[in-house]
Design a protein around this motif. Structure first.
Motif, mmCIF file in Angstrom:
data_model
loop_
_atom_site.group_PDB
_atom_site.id
_atom_site.type_symbol
_atom_site.label_atom_id
_atom_site.label_comp_id
_atom_site.label_asym_id
_atom_site.label_seq_id
_atom_site.Cartn_x
_atom_site.Cartn_y
_atom_site.Cartn_z
ATOM 1 N N ALA A 99 0.823 -1.206 0.000
ATOM 2 C CA ALA A 99 0.000 0.000 0.000
ATOM 3 C C ALA A 99 0.861 1.260 0.000
ATOM 4 C CB ALA A 99 -0.936 -0.007 1.204
ATOM 5 N N SER A 100 1.942 1.259 0.766
ATOM 6 C CA SER A 100 2.842 2.420 0.809
ATOM 7 C C SER A 100 3.423 2.724 -0.567
ATOM 8 C CB SER A 100 3.976 2.171 1.804
ATOM 9 O OG SER A 100 3.497 2.085 3.123
ATOM 10 N N ASP A 101 3.825 1.682 -1.282
ATOM 11 C CA ASP A 101 4.370 1.873 -2.630
ATOM 12 C C ASP A 101 3.306 2.399 -3.582
ATOM 13 O OD1 ASP A 101 6.777 0.977 -1.686
ATOM 14 O OD2 ASP A 101 6.657 -1.011 -2.613
ATOM 15 N N ALA A 102 2.077 1.914 -3.434
ATOM 16 C CA ALA A 102 0.984 2.381 -4.290
ATOM 17 C C ALA A 102 0.680 3.856 -4.013
ATOM 18 C CB ALA A 102 -0.256 1.522 -4.070
ATOM 19 N N LEU A 103 0.678 4.240 -2.742
ATOM 20 C CA LEU A 103 0.440 5.641 -2.380
ATOM 21 C C LEU A 103 1.523 6.551 -2.954
ATOM 22 C CD1 LEU A 103 -0.619 5.275 1.362
ATOM 23 C CD2 LEU A 103 -2.062 6.145 -0.497
ATOM 24 N N LEU A 104 2.771 6.107 -2.875
ATOM 25 C CA LEU A 104 3.884 6.892 -3.399
ATOM 26 C C LEU A 104 3.723 7.115 -4.903
ATOM 27 C CD1 LEU A 104 6.599 8.218 -2.647
ATOM 28 C CD2 LEU A 104 7.705 6.044 -3.209
ATOM 29 N N MET A 105 3.352 6.074 -5.623
ATOM 30 C CA MET A 105 3.161 6.216 -7.061
ATOM 31 C C MET A 105 2.005 7.164 -7.382
ATOM 32 S SD MET A 105 2.364 3.321 -10.011
ATOM 33 C CE MET A 105 3.901 2.441 -9.780
ATOM 34 N N ALA A 106 0.951 7.107 -6.576
ATOM 35 C CA ALA A 106 -0.219 7.952 -6.812
ATOM 36 C C ALA A 106 -0.020 9.384 -6.344
ATOM 37 C CB ALA A 106 -1.432 7.347 -6.115
ATOM 38 N N ALA A 151 -1.331 -3.936 -4.133
ATOM 39 C CA ALA A 151 -2.271 -2.866 -3.802
ATOM 40 C C ALA A 151 -2.425 -1.905 -4.967
ATOM 41 C CB ALA A 151 -1.794 -2.099 -2.568
ATOM 42 N N VAL A 152 -3.582 -1.263 -5.024
ATOM 43 C CA VAL A 152 -3.815 -0.169 -5.977
ATOM 44 C C VAL A 152 -4.494 0.978 -5.252
ATOM 45 C CG1 VAL A 152 -3.943 -1.620 -8.044
ATOM 46 C CG2 VAL A 152 -6.031 -1.115 -6.756
ATOM 47 N N VAL A 153 -4.280 2.186 -5.759
ATOM 48 C CA VAL A 153 -5.012 3.369 -5.316
ATOM 49 C C VAL A 153 -6.075 3.682 -6.356
ATOM 50 C CG1 VAL A 153 -4.888 5.845 -4.845
ATOM 51 C CG2 VAL A 153 -3.068 4.318 -4.039
ATOM 52 N N CYS A 154 -7.312 3.731 -5.916
ATOM 53 C CA CYS A 154 -8.427 4.111 -6.773
ATOM 54 C C CYS A 154 -8.913 5.488 -6.339
ATOM 55 C CB CYS A 154 -9.575 3.105 -6.667
ATOM 56 S SG CYS A 154 -9.135 1.424 -7.148
ATOM 57 N N GLN A 155 -9.127 6.385 -7.297
ATOM 58 C CA GLN A 155 -9.537 7.741 -6.978
ATOM 59 C C GLN A 155 -10.759 8.160 -7.777
ATOM 60 O OE1 GLN A 155 -5.194 9.408 -7.350
ATOM 61 N NE2 GLN A 155 -6.319 10.755 -5.941
ATOM 62 N N GLY A 156 -11.507 9.073 -7.213
ATOM 63 C CA GLY A 156 -12.620 9.651 -7.939
ATOM 64 C C GLY A 156 -12.128 10.658 -8.953
ATOM 65 N N SER A 157 -12.808 10.733 -10.080
ATOM 66 C CA SER A 157 -12.425 11.642 -11.154
ATOM 67 C C SER A 157 -13.665 12.317 -11.721
ATOM 68 C CB SER A 157 -11.690 10.880 -12.258
ATOM 69 O OG SER A 157 -11.512 11.682 -13.403
ATOM 70 N N ASP A 158 -13.523 13.579 -12.050
ATOM 71 C CA ASP A 158 -14.608 14.311 -12.703
ATOM 72 C C ASP A 158 -14.430 14.337 -14.208
ATOM 73 O OD1 ASP A 158 -15.748 14.961 -10.196
ATOM 74 O OD2 ASP A 158 -14.317 16.618 -9.973
ATOM 75 N N GLU A 159 -13.446 13.581 -14.680
ATOM 76 C CA GLU A 159 -13.112 13.604 -16.108
ATOM 77 C C GLU A 159 -13.376 12.258 -16.780
ATOM 78 O OE1 GLU A 159 -9.117 14.919 -16.373
ATOM 79 O OE2 GLU A 159 -9.509 16.859 -15.438
ATOM 80 N N GLY A 160 -14.402 11.552 -16.330
ATOM 81 C CA GLY A 160 -14.759 10.284 -16.955
ATOM 82 C C GLY A 160 -14.383 9.081 -16.129
ATOM 83 N N ASP A 161 -15.011 7.965 -16.410
ATOM 84 C CA ASP A 161 -14.825 6.722 -15.671
ATOM 85 C C ASP A 161 -13.878 5.819 -16.424
ATOM 86 O OD1 ASP A 161 -15.103 4.682 -13.881
ATOM 87 O OD2 ASP A 161 -17.275 4.654 -13.904
ATOM 88 N N ARG A 162 -12.820 5.354 -15.746
ATOM 89 C CA ARG A 162 -11.847 4.456 -16.395
ATOM 90 C C ARG A 162 -12.073 2.989 -16.036
ATOM 91 N NH1 ARG A 162 -7.718 8.290 -17.347
ATOM 92 N NH2 ARG A 162 -8.853 10.195 -17.845
ATOM 93 N N LEU A 163 -13.096 2.708 -15.202
ATOM 94 C CA LEU A 163 -13.527 1.324 -14.992
ATOM 95 C C LEU A 163 -14.706 1.107 -15.930
ATOM 96 C CD1 LEU A 163 -13.415 -1.404 -13.519
ATOM 97 C CD2 LEU A 163 -14.918 -0.423 -11.768
ATOM 98 N N PHE A 164 -14.446 0.454 -17.042
ATOM 99 C CA PHE A 164 -15.397 0.427 -18.142
ATOM 100 C C PHE A 164 -16.515 -0.597 -17.979
ATOM 101 C CE2 PHE A 164 -11.337 1.691 -20.425
ATOM 102 C CZ PHE A 164 -11.629 3.042 -20.416
#
Length: 333
Positions: free
Chosen positions: A64-71, A167-180
């Motif tokens: 999780a720490s590595d995923a947070l760093l990347m995000a 782990a992955v970081v999932c975030q909300g976006s106002d620019e479209g949905d990338r989970l299709f």
């Protein structure tokens, strides 16, 4: 499944595995097997195993720490932590332990159990919180220490499993949905093909009252039936997820399957007419790490520059329950 509300984007990934490595030659000294027997049937060469000093919470927190760093996020930015696992350090759950190790004081945390489908089911679950606007920044962790529950005298199962977390970081976006698109399935009538059952003994209390107390048994698997199930159901569930995403096979850049067995992955790719160069595989080095297998494979591929921002990825998990599912997403911001 598009434009439901806040969009979902996956912005970071990470993984962690124990230092101990068990080779096929090591296994040949434990049970009647050999590298020549294991590799052609499974594709597995080595697997990482947790020692007494390793905990699932530690592995999950590192990933999780590595995923947070990347995000580009801090632990204090996280609203929700979901841990997909079947092997928590504590039967009551390990997600809160990970929350504490990270210092994610704002986050609510809970475990989700769907065995080898756990990461896929977890991704679909956290997406609903984001789409409804309840949470904005979410950590999804898939992790398992299956070596705790392997029968090391059973050559049919002990050759398969390894330990790790992704782990992955999932975030909300106002620019479209990338989970299709996605699809989830389960069939409890097939539960006996792969399970880790509880077994209790009657303990008398008072006035003819009694309870059952005991523990969990070791992993039991009907490998032939699990193979047949996976080869039949996984291509079907991926096609359903593609249909919901309004996409076709040719739209995909990558396929990441649960890393259970190379023969299963080859058969699924063949049925879907996906070329081998689009199929991500690291089962040779990690074995079957259950809910960790997809995020570990994703993290390795991203960090090697194989999967790039904008690439469209299909993932599919399958296993005990029996459960299976698939999701289609675009990687990165």
């Amino acid at each position: 499944m598009k434009d439901i509300g806040a969009g979902v984007i996956i912005t970071g990934c990470g993984s962690a595995t124990p230092r101990q490595i068990l080779t096929n030659d090591d296994l040949s000294q434990m049970v009647d097997t050999s590298d020549e027997w294991i590799r052609p049937r499974t594709g597995i060469k080595t697997r990482h195993l947790a020692s007494i000093d390793n905990s699932l919470a530690q592995l999950g927190a590192k990933a999780a720490s590595d995923a947070l760093l990347m995000a580009g996020l801090k632990a204090s930015d996280i609203d929700l932590i979901v841990l997909a696992t079947s092997t928590a350090d504590d039967l009551f759950g390990s997600a809160c332990q990970i929350q504490s190790l990270l210092g994610a004081s704002r986050a609510v945390a809970f475990d989700l159990t769907a065995a080898c489908s756990g990461f896929v089911f977890g991704l679909i679950t956290v997406a609903q919180f984001i789409r409804m606007g309840v949470y904005r920044n979410v950590l999804l962790i898939g992790g398992d220490i299956l070596s705790r529950w392997v029968d090391w005298s059973d050559r049919n199962t002990c050759i398969l499993f390894g330990d790790g977390a992704g782990a992955v970081v999932c975030q909300g976006s106002d620019e479209g949905d990338r989970l299709f698109g996605f699809e989830m399935c389960s069939d409890g009538t097939l539960n006996s093909y792969l399970n880790l059952p509880y077994q209790g003994q009657s303990k008398p209390l008072v006035n003819e009252l009694s309870v059952a107390q005991g523990g969990y048994q070791l992993i039991s698997m009907n490998g032939r039936e699990v193979y047949r199930f996976a080869v039949a159901k996984v291509p079907e569930v991926i096609e359903k997820a593609l249909f919901r995403a309004e996409m076709v096979i040719e739209d995909l850049d990558w396929l990441i399957l649960h890393q259970a067995n190379q023969r299963i992955m080859d058969a699924v790719a063949s049925r879907l007419n996906i070329p081998n160069e689009k199929v991500i595989s690291n089962v040779a080095h990690y074995g079957n790490t259950s809910a960790a297998s997809i995020p570990i494979a994703l993290d390795e591929s991203v960090r090697k520059g194989k999967i790039k921002p904008g690439d469209r990825v299909a993932i599919s998990g399958f296993g005990a329950g029996l459960t299976w599912g698939a999701a289609i997403f675009q990687w990165g911001k």
